[in-house]
Enzyme design. Structure first.
Site, PDB file in Angstrom:
ATOM      1  N   GLU A  71       0.806  -1.069  -0.241  1.00 24.97           N
ATOM      2  CA  GLU A  71       0.024   0.195  -0.240  1.00 24.97           C
ATOM      3  C   GLU A  71       0.602   1.231   0.145  1.00 24.97           C
ATOM      4  O   GLU A  71       0.575   2.737  -0.800  1.00 24.97           O
ATOM      5  CB  GLU A  71      -1.177   0.079   1.140  1.00 24.97           C
ATOM      6  CG  GLU A  71      -1.786  -0.682   0.977  1.00 24.97           C
ATOM      7  CD  GLU A  71      -3.138  -0.461  -0.204  1.00 24.97           C
ATOM      8  OE1 GLU A  71      -3.280   0.243  -0.928  1.00 24.97           O
ATOM      9  OE2 GLU A  71      -3.500  -1.718  -0.484  1.00 24.97           O
ATOM     10  N   TYR A 121      -6.691   5.740   5.279  1.00 26.65           N
ATOM     11  CA  TYR A 121      -6.128   4.899   4.098  1.00 26.65           C
ATOM     12  C   TYR A 121      -5.653   3.457   4.731  1.00 26.65           C
ATOM     13  O   TYR A 121      -5.491   2.675   4.163  1.00 26.65           O
ATOM     14  CB  TYR A 121      -5.946   5.687   2.960  1.00 26.65           C
ATOM     15  CG  TYR A 121      -5.777   4.658   2.256  1.00 26.65           C
ATOM     16  CD1 TYR A 121      -7.119   4.193   1.447  1.00 26.65           C
ATOM     17  CD2 TYR A 121      -4.495   3.549   1.433  1.00 26.65           C
ATOM     18  CE1 TYR A 121      -6.651   3.182   0.330  1.00 26.65           C
ATOM     19  CE2 TYR A 121      -5.055   2.861   0.486  1.00 26.65           C
ATOM     20  CZ  TYR A 121      -5.681   2.224   0.104  1.00 26.65           C
ATOM     21  OH  TYR A 121      -5.303   1.556  -1.074  1.00 26.65           O
ATOM     22  N   ASP A 123     -10.599   5.304  -1.357  1.00 26.84           N
ATOM     23  CA  ASP A 123      -9.427   6.438  -2.205  1.00 26.84           C
ATOM     24  C   ASP A 123      -9.686   6.917  -3.385  1.00 26.84           C
ATOM     25  O   ASP A 123     -11.199   7.065  -3.444  1.00 26.84           O
ATOM     26  CB  ASP A 123      -8.259   5.255  -3.154  1.00 26.84           C
ATOM     27  CG  ASP A 123      -8.497   4.168  -3.892  1.00 26.84           C
ATOM     28  OD1 ASP A 123     -10.567   4.191  -3.865  1.00 26.84           O
ATOM     29  OD2 ASP A 123      -8.245   3.617  -4.649  1.00 26.84           O
TER      30      ASP A 123
END
Ligand code: SF4
Length: 343
Positions: free
Chosen positions: A33, A116, A134
């Site tokens: 990520e 996130y 996102d």
């Protein structure tokens, strides 16, 4: 049918098949990520693979020297990501016994892990019922809700987080989050969304009102400020180059660079160097918060006397980690040098 169920069902039939989606190891999900933020997939995959080959687990990363972690990040930009990965790995080992917390709030207390990433780890590794937002998801949500709040404002994100967390209740969280991200990437695209193929068509306010082209709404930002710098190429008699390490915190923290200084716009534009350097070429580098205009100058070694740093031979220089802008200077220098005799 509930929005969450529709997305999960669609994902099971239409979702993108990506190898890393089978991974449930929180460490690997975290690295992936972070590498993929602000990075194109094609570029990110190579960095991710090299990074996890060298630092395959939390302990290896926590024990590695920061310089080496930065070297594996060289050229990817946003170097605070690498410094934060290293610091958070040490935090996880010292404060959590090397075990990732499952709760997004606890994950957010780790260095560099924002909402996130915390929710992505909690959902993709542990199946937590939390929505992962996102840019693709913001677009889908703005259209489904018919909401014209600016999606680049934290208050909109916060409100959308509350809503998506209700959508994910009672459905498999991984499939839901991968599904809504895929829906945004492949169907609810920025222009010409494929509403006829969309599982949310009958629930979508923008579709019903014919407003899909107006959403999502973003508040316009002003132009970036411009700052001017002179960067200096200084070589000793053996051709070794003067480099120095930046402070650990701040822009390019911990990376290596050539000596440089901020100058007035006029000095930059008129190619007047306050230290008497000889002008070679210019380039620019864009940061998220400003544009850096760079003038590259040569300076004779005595003019650099007293500057901190070390002279490094051409053979050794590639073992140091430099920011992308400095690598670009080296590459331009190597192209220019044969014609100008500057080397
Ligand atoms: S119906 Fe159209 S606008 Fe609405 S979410 Fe689906 S693709 Fe996007």
């Amino acid at each position: 049918m509930h929005i969450g169920d529709r997305i999960v069902k669609w994902y099971e039939q239409q979702g993108r098949d990506m190898p890393w989606r089978e991974v449930h190891d929180p460490y690997l999900i975290w690295i992936q990520e972070v590498v993929m933020q602000q990075t194109r997939i094609e570029q990110g995959v190579g960095y991710y693979e090299r990074f996890v080959a060298r630092f395959p687990d939390l302990k290896t990363l926590a024990e590695a020297p920061l310089d080496e972690v930065l070297k594996y990040w060289e050229g990817l930009g946003y170097y605070s990501r690498a410094r934060n990965l290293h610091a958070a790995a040490q935090q996880l080992v010292s404060e959590h016994g090397g075990i990732f917390p499952r709760d997004p709030q606890a994950l957010m207390r780790l260095k560099g892990i924002g909402p996130y990433t915390a929710r992505a780890i909690a959902s993709f590794a542990f199946g937590a019922e939390t929505g992962v937002i996102d840019g693709n998801v913001l677009r889908v949500m703005a259209r489904v809700l018919g909401d014209d709040s600016p999606i680049n404002q934290p208050r909109t994100r916060k409100a959308f987080q509350g809503i998506i967390d209700t959508w994910v209740q009672g459905v498999p969280s991984r499939a839901f989050n991968h599904g809504i991200i895929d829906l945004g990437a492949t169907v609810c695209t920025p222009t010409q969304p494929g509403c006829l193929l969309c599982p949310l068509e009958t629930a979508c306010v923008a579709r019903a009102e014919g407003h899909t082209h107006l959403l999502p709404f973003k508040e316009k930002k002003g132009p970036k400020p411009v700052r001017y710098f002179h960067f200096y190429m200084v070589h000793d008699a053996r051709g070794a180059r003067l480099i120095r390490q930046r402070p650990a915190q701040g822009l390019w923290g911990g990376l290596w660079e050539i000596p440089n200084a901020e100058v007035e716009a006029e000095a930059f534009q008129r190619q007047l160097d306050p230290r008497g350097g000889d002008y070679c070429f210019s380039l620019r580098h864009i940061f998220t918060h400003f544009e850096m205009q760079i003038g590259v100058y040569t300076l004779p070694t005595p003019a650099a006397a007293g500057w901190e740093g070390q002279f490094v031979s051409p053979e050794k220089i590639s073992t140091f980690a430099f920011a992308r802008a400095v690598l670009n200077i080296f590459s331009r220098w190597e192209k220019n040098a044969p014609q100008t005799g500057l080397l």
